[in-house]
Design a protein around this motif. Structure first.
Motif, PDB file in Angstrom:
ATOM      1  N   UNK A  79       0.853  -1.173   0.000  1.00 16.30           N
ATOM      2  CA  UNK A  79       0.000   0.000   0.000  1.00 16.30           C
ATOM      3  C   UNK A  79       0.899   1.236   0.000  1.00 16.30           C
ATOM      4  N   UNK A  80       0.550   2.257  -0.795  1.00 19.29           N
ATOM      5  CA  UNK A  80       1.361   3.476  -0.774  1.00 19.29           C
ATOM      6  C   UNK A  80       1.274   4.146   0.589  1.00 19.29           C
ATOM      7  N   UNK A  81       2.438   4.537   1.128  1.00 19.37           N
ATOM      8  CA  UNK A  81       2.474   5.201   2.428  1.00 19.37           C
ATOM      9  C   UNK A  81       2.796   6.672   2.187  1.00 19.37           C
ATOM     10  N   UNK A  82       1.902   7.596   2.533  1.00 19.08           N
ATOM     11  CA  UNK A  82       2.183   9.017   2.329  1.00 19.08           C
ATOM     12  C   UNK A  82       3.491   9.417   2.992  1.00 19.08           C
ATOM     13  N   UNK A  83       4.314  10.177   2.252  1.00 18.15           N
ATOM     14  CA  UNK A  83       5.633  10.528   2.778  1.00 18.15           C
ATOM     15  C   UNK A  83       5.551  11.349   4.053  1.00 18.15           C
ATOM     16  N   UNK A  84       4.441  12.088   4.215  1.00 10.69           N
ATOM     17  CA  UNK A  84       4.326  12.956   5.381  1.00 10.69           C
ATOM     18  C   UNK A  84       4.086  12.169   6.667  1.00 10.69           C
ATOM     19  N   UNK A  85       3.730  10.891   6.543  1.00 11.91           N
ATOM     20  CA  UNK A  85       3.388  10.122   7.737  1.00 11.91           C
ATOM     21  C   UNK A  85       4.553   9.205   8.120  1.00 11.91           C
ATOM     22  N   UNK A  86       5.043   9.280   9.337  1.00  8.75           N
ATOM     23  CA  UNK A  86       6.049   8.316   9.769  1.00  8.75           C
ATOM     24  C   UNK A  86       5.445   6.933   9.871  1.00  8.75           C
ATOM     25  N   UNK A  87       6.256   5.902   9.614  1.00  7.72           N
ATOM     26  CA  UNK A  87       5.731   4.540   9.645  1.00  7.72           C
ATOM     27  C   UNK A  87       5.279   4.167  11.054  1.00  7.72           C
ATOM     28  N   UNK A  88       5.973   4.631  12.068  1.00  9.68           N
ATOM     29  CA  UNK A  88       5.579   4.377  13.447  1.00  9.68           C
ATOM     30  C   UNK A  88       5.551   5.715  14.164  1.00  9.68           C
ATOM     31  N   UNK A  89       4.407   6.049  14.732  1.00  9.06           N
ATOM     32  CA  UNK A  89       4.269   7.323  15.424  1.00  9.06           C
ATOM     33  C   UNK A  89       3.417   7.086  16.661  1.00  9.06           C
ATOM     34  N   UNK A  90       4.052   7.098  17.809  1.00  8.15           N
ATOM     35  CA  UNK A  90       3.335   6.867  19.064  1.00  8.15           C
ATOM     36  C   UNK A  90       2.921   8.165  19.739  1.00  8.15           C
ATOM     37  N   UNK A  91       3.170   9.295  19.098  1.00  8.94           N
ATOM     38  CA  UNK A  91       2.812  10.569  19.728  1.00  8.94           C
ATOM     39  C   UNK A  91       1.300  10.670  19.888  1.00  8.94           C
ATOM     40  N   UNK A  92       0.877  11.463  20.833  1.00 11.49           N
ATOM     41  CA  UNK A  92      -0.541  11.577  21.154  1.00 11.49           C
ATOM     42  C   UNK A  92      -1.305  12.244  20.005  1.00 11.49           C
ATOM     43  N   UNK A  93      -2.460  11.685  19.666  1.00 11.63           N
ATOM     44  CA  UNK A  93      -3.326  12.251  18.634  1.00 11.63           C
ATOM     45  C   UNK A  93      -4.293  13.191  19.341  1.00 11.63           C
ATOM     46  N   UNK A  94      -4.171  14.474  19.078  1.00 11.49           N
ATOM     47  CA  UNK A  94      -4.836  15.469  19.915  1.00 11.49           C
ATOM     48  C   UNK A  94      -5.396  16.603  19.065  1.00 11.49           C
ATOM     49  N   UNK A  95      -6.605  17.066  19.449  1.00 13.72           N
ATOM     50  CA  UNK A  95      -7.213  18.219  18.809  1.00 13.72           C
ATOM     51  C   UNK A  95      -6.761  19.490  19.525  1.00 13.72           C
ATOM     52  N   UNK A  96      -6.746  20.610  18.787  1.00  5.55           N
ATOM     53  CA  UNK A  96      -6.480  21.879  19.459  1.00  5.55           C
ATOM     54  C   UNK A  96      -7.787  22.401  20.059  1.00  5.55           C
ATOM     55  N   UNK A  97      -7.694  23.346  20.973  1.00  2.00           N
ATOM     56  CA  UNK A  97      -8.857  23.832  21.708  1.00  2.00           C
ATOM     57  C   UNK A  97      -8.929  25.351  21.624  1.00  2.00           C
ATOM     58  N   UNK A  98     -10.171  25.873  21.507  1.00  5.35           N
ATOM     59  CA  UNK A  98     -10.388  27.315  21.489  1.00  5.35           C
ATOM     60  C   UNK A  98     -11.605  27.645  22.349  1.00  5.35           C
ATOM     61  N   UNK A  99     -11.479  28.655  23.219  1.00  4.94           N
ATOM     62  CA  UNK A  99     -12.606  29.126  24.055  1.00  4.94           C
ATOM     63  C   UNK A  99     -13.297  30.238  23.284  1.00  4.94           C
ATOM     64  N   UNK A 100     -14.524  30.005  22.819  1.00  4.94           N
ATOM     65  CA  UNK A 100     -15.189  30.913  21.890  1.00  4.94           C
ATOM     66  C   UNK A 100     -15.318  32.321  22.450  1.00  4.94           C
ATOM     67  N   UNK A 101     -15.732  32.450  23.715  1.00  5.23           N
ATOM     68  CA  UNK A 101     -15.977  33.794  24.251  1.00  5.23           C
ATOM     69  C   UNK A 101     -14.704  34.572  24.549  1.00  5.23           C
ATOM     70  N   UNK A 102     -13.547  33.941  24.388  1.00  2.62           N
ATOM     71  CA  UNK A 102     -12.279  34.640  24.591  1.00  2.62           C
ATOM     72  C   UNK A 102     -11.636  35.072  23.266  1.00  2.62           C
ATOM     73  N   UNK A 103     -12.335  34.800  22.175  1.00  2.00           N
ATOM     74  CA  UNK A 103     -11.815  35.156  20.857  1.00  2.00           C
ATOM     75  C   UNK A 103     -12.494  36.419  20.350  1.00  2.00           C
ATOM     76  N   UNK A 104     -11.735  37.286  19.676  1.00  3.06           N
ATOM     77  CA  UNK A 104     -12.355  38.449  19.048  1.00  3.06           C
ATOM     78  C   UNK A 104     -13.035  38.027  17.748  1.00  3.06           C
ATOM     79  N   UNK A 105     -13.703  38.963  17.088  1.00  9.47           N
ATOM     80  CA  UNK A 105     -14.490  38.637  15.895  1.00  9.47           C
ATOM     81  C   UNK A 105     -13.630  38.026  14.801  1.00  9.47           C
TER      82      UNK A 105
END
Length: 850
Positions: free
Chosen positions: A398-424
């Motif tokens: 299977x083709x492996x995208x070059x951007x992806x390491x074959x083994x990556x144990x780092x945490x898979x995490x979303x970024x977070x934003x508090x809506x009422x603390x953001x300007x328009x």
């Protein structure tokens, strides 16, 4: 260095201005907006990245295609010579200007933010680009500043720019900003304008003249518009059809002449039967045109046709000519063998829809890289040159995208934003996602679609062999279709398809209008509206090695229920010429009248124009890759095709709203079910006043479940770009969702059913903890072909009415015309349409005799 006249600084609200701005030179894009803005840019657009205070790896920004990066003074010092000076612009505030001369020796651009009217001269700088940004500019003041600041350039935020011919008190006109420094030395005030071809660089197309009015219209419409010295404004191709797409507009060094870079369509630029006003093309440009012509018209069995259809032959010739070039010694021999190699290499490019312009773009992109590979030859070629035995290279199954390491144990995490603390402005950024720009792809699919149009079935068969690796005697299967055996289609799979088919059909039958709408608008005047099926429809089901019976169901069922007389189902064949038994079984269920065994742009072209074997259709539905999407966009804009398409397409997306009742396992699974679609999938979680522990549990489940997926590498990249939006209450959550207008909206709420009444914009809503998106994708009954990229504000998902159109009628009695007629006559007279008025008058006169 040559600076632009002004440098647009892109903000989240500036997307509508990008087509005009991209014509005029580089754009300045903040690093945080790159992922959202880049997919929306025209293929030729050049850009700088504003990277100061960014966490992005600076050299990677240059490697990815940025012409230059804007860095802060501390960043510049940390780089310590790692980046070529011609790729650096240093941003300085008023306090840092004391070090400007020292910095200027090591870069080729200084960016100054100041309320003081600095210039290159006042800063004591020469041979360096100076970019000026006033913190609170006015449009009138900016125009004057641009006129007087050359060779410096002004940085202008897009929030104060407008795509309009004239400036206002609040917004600066883009054309006026561009035209501000231009002068003319002609009595008539016109500007000599060289018109060049973006696809052929061997000579210009011609010399014309421009006025400020014509330049403004050209920028705003992205078309070739000029000023005729005899006839006034000249919109190229307005009557001949030989229109020009404007790629860029530039100035000469004295700001008194222009160059328009265009894509020329139709018969050409010159009024004589030749490519340019200076004669025909030569060299590579001529060869490219010749090969494109032969791709479209070379007779079957000819050598040229074999080059385009026999991959082994073309591969052998390229390798043969490369070796002969390496063996050549004299100047004449090298030139002769290089010409042969270029011929066959360009034939390979043309056969894959690649132009010389595409090759030049690839060269330009490579030239922008700061980091370089070592550049050694691959082992098999070193072995060949050294006379050693060649070891076969091992390749992954299977083709492996070059951007992806074959083994990556780092945490898979979303970024977070508090809506009422953001300007328009920051809140707008949360709503951004990539928008597909298919202009470059449309140019690539044109030769494929045109070949099908001209060659019909012969061209379709040749491209099916070339692209799908299937050598077919016919691309068409007609009913009756055989029922796949149990070995091909296991009973449990068949049962699952039956359940999905029945549920989808039940829901879509209910959408069908049972009776015409009849309204008596006034006595004796009866208006009605009734539905009729679109007679001939095409449904595209991606296939080949993939198996997508769900798409066949979602498109075939509403076509069947609507009563379409001709249903052409296009799907790529497998190498043996067959199609998947699952799709074949659905085709039988939904009453497909023709299966087109072809994929990609060639399938779209065959359905749009028809061939001897393939029926022409009136509307094309279905998802596909960028080739399919571009081909659909191409044919819908061709009046000769007279074909419609279902809706704009883009990356798949989901927005999940979760409150304190949400199960972290369920929420994570819903987010990941969308993230595995592709690296550009859009995934958003709107969390209503969740505790830190509840959020941590969701994020933990995202990491655990993602790492158990076979498509974890894809999910990881999608999740990187996803976001958790923290809000205080349900109203904030739903308001944000309605502004985002997601393709899929999942409600993990205490009163999920009650919340539905507040949903204004969404493709499809999944209500409650036990309504995963997967049910709608496959078998609940709703359709999974839905609007993306915020188009849920304007578009519905595919439904029964998508395969129908409405016709209105009116029945007016004599008494009705007596009452209605005088109003019609008066309105027609007011509009100056006397024949309209007369058609009523003669009837009223006849009625008066009775």
């Amino acid at each position: 260095m040559s600076t632009p006249i002004f440098l647009p600084l892109i903000d989240p609200s500036g997307s509508t201005l990008l087509p005009s701005l991209a014509l005029l030179g580089p754009l300045l894009i903040p690093a945080g907006l790159l992922r959202a803005v880049l997919p929306t840019l025209p293929a030729q657009a050049k850009y700088y990245v504003q990277a100061e205070n960014s966490d992005e790896e600076l050299i990677s920004l240059l490697d990815a295609g940025a012409l230059r990066i804007v860095v802060s003074l501390p960043q510049f010092k940390q780089l310590d010579g790692q980046v070529p000076k011609e790729r650096l612009i240093v941003k300085l505030n008023e306090e840092e200007l004391a070090s400007v001369k020292e910095v200027a020796e090591q870069v080729t651009g200084i960016y100054v933010v100041s309320a003081t009217a600095h210039t290159a001269k006042s800063l004591g700088l020469s041979n360096i680009d100076v970019f000026l940004q006033h913190p609170s500019p006015s449009p009138a003041g900016l125009l004057e500043a641009i006129k007087s600041s050359r060779p410096s350039s002004y940085v202008i935020p897009t929030e104060i720019l407008a795509a309009s011919p004239k400036s206002t008190s609040t917004h600066l006109s883009i054309p006026e900003a561009f035209l501000a420094p231009i002068v003319s030395d002609r009595p008539d005030g016109l500007f000599p304008t060289i018109v060049s071809s973006s696809t052929h660089s061997s000579k210009p197309l011609g010399l014309v003249y421009s006025s400020k009015e014509s330049v403004a219209e050209a920028i705003l419409t992205q078309k070739g518009v000029y000023q005729s010295r005899k006839h006034g404004l000249w919109r190229k191709g307005e009557t001949s059809g030989a229109v020009q797409e404007l790629v860029s507009v530039g100035l000469d060094c004295d700001s008194d002449a222009l160059v328009f870079n265009v894509v020329q369509h139709g018969s050409g630029f010159c009024h004589l039967p030749q490519s340019t006003c200076f004669g025909g093309w030569s060299g590579l440009a001529k060869l490219e045109d010749t090969l494109n012509s032969r791709l479209a018209s070379a007779p079957e069995g000819s050598y040229t046709k074999r080059l385009f259809t026999d991959e082994k032959l073309l591969r052998s010739k390229i390798m043969e000519e490369a070796e002969e070039l390496c063996d050549a010694q004299t100047k004449e021999e090298v030139a002769f063998e290089a010409a042969d190699l270029v011929y066959f290499a360009l034939a390979r490019c043309i056969s894959k829809g690649v132009s010389l312009q595409d090759v030049e773009k690839a060269l330009d992109k490579k030239s922008l890289k700061v980091t370089r590979r070592k550049g050694d030859a691959k082992p098999k070629w070193e072995a060949k040159i050294n006379g050693e035995p060649i070891k076969p290279e091992s390749k992954p199954t299977e083709p492996v995208p070059k951007a992806f390491p074959e083994v990556d144990d780092s945490r898979i995490k979303m970024r977070t934003a508090q809506l009422n603390q953001l300007n328009a402005e920051e809140q707008k950024k949360l709503l951004l996602r990539p928008v597909l720009n298919s202009l470059a792809m449309i140019d690539k699919v044109k030769p494929i679609v045109e070949r099908v149009r001209k060659e019909g079935d012969a061209g379709l068969k040749a491209m099916t062999k070339q692209f799908d690796r299937a050598d077919l005697s016919s691309n068409v299967m007609l009913p009756p279709f055989a029922t796949p055996s149990e070995n091909e289609l296991p009973p449990d799979v068949k049962k699952a398809i039956d359940v999905a088919y029945e549920n989808v059909k039940t829901f879509h039958v209910a959408q069908n209008e049972k009776e015409p709408l009849v309204v008596e608008t006034m006595p004796g005047v009866v208006c009605s509206r009734f539905a009729r099926p679109i007679s001939r429809v095409g449904v595209y089901v991606p296939g080949g090695t993939a198996i997508l019976p769900s798409t066949a169901i979602m498109l075939g069922v509403p076509a069947q229920v609507a009563g379409c007389k001709t249903i052409v189902m296009a799907t790529p064949p497998r190498p043996d010429g067959s199609i998947s038994p699952e799709v074949l079984y659905v085709a039988k269920l939904v009453g497909v009248t023709c299966i087109l065994k072809a994929g990609g742009a060639q399938a779209v072209g065959a359905m749009a124009y028809g061939t001897e074997e393939v029926p022409k259709v009136d509307k094309i539905f279905g998802p596909g890759n960028q080739w399919v999407t571009a081909a659909k966009m191409l044919v819908q804009n061709d009046t000769d095709a007279l074909v419609a398409i279902d809706m704009p397409a883009g990356p798949s997306e989901v927005l999940v709203i979760a409150d304190h009742t949400a199960n972290p396992i369920f929420v994570a699974s819903d987010l990941l079910s969308q993230a595995e679609h592709g690296t550009d999938s859009q995934v958003v979680l709107v969390a209503i006043n969740l505790t830190s522990q509840h959020l941590a549990d969701i994020e933990e489940q995202i990491d655990i479940q993602a790492k158990a997926l076979p498509r974890v590498a894809i999910a990881r990249e999608a999740i990187k770009k996803s976001v958790i939006v923290l809000v205080d209450n349900e109203k904030e959550a739903i308001d944000f969702s309605n502004e985002y207008a997601p393709e899929h909206l999942i409600l993990h709420l205490e009163d999920a059913e009650g919340a539905v009444k507040s949903i204004d914009n969404a493709g499809s809503v999944f209500v409650g903890a036990f309504s995963p998106e997967s049910c709608g994708d496959y078998a609940s009954g709703t359709n999974h072909t839905l609007p993306t990229n915020g188009f849920a504000r304007q578009f519905s998902g595919v439904n029964t009415l998508s395969f129908q159109k409405h016709i209105t009628s009116q029945l007016v009695s004599g008494d009705g015309l007596r009452v209605l007629g005088p109003s019609v006559v008066r309105l027609a007279e007011r509009e100056g349409l006397e024949a309209h008025a007369n058609a009523v008058r003669v009837r009223l006169a006849e009625l008066s005799k009775a």
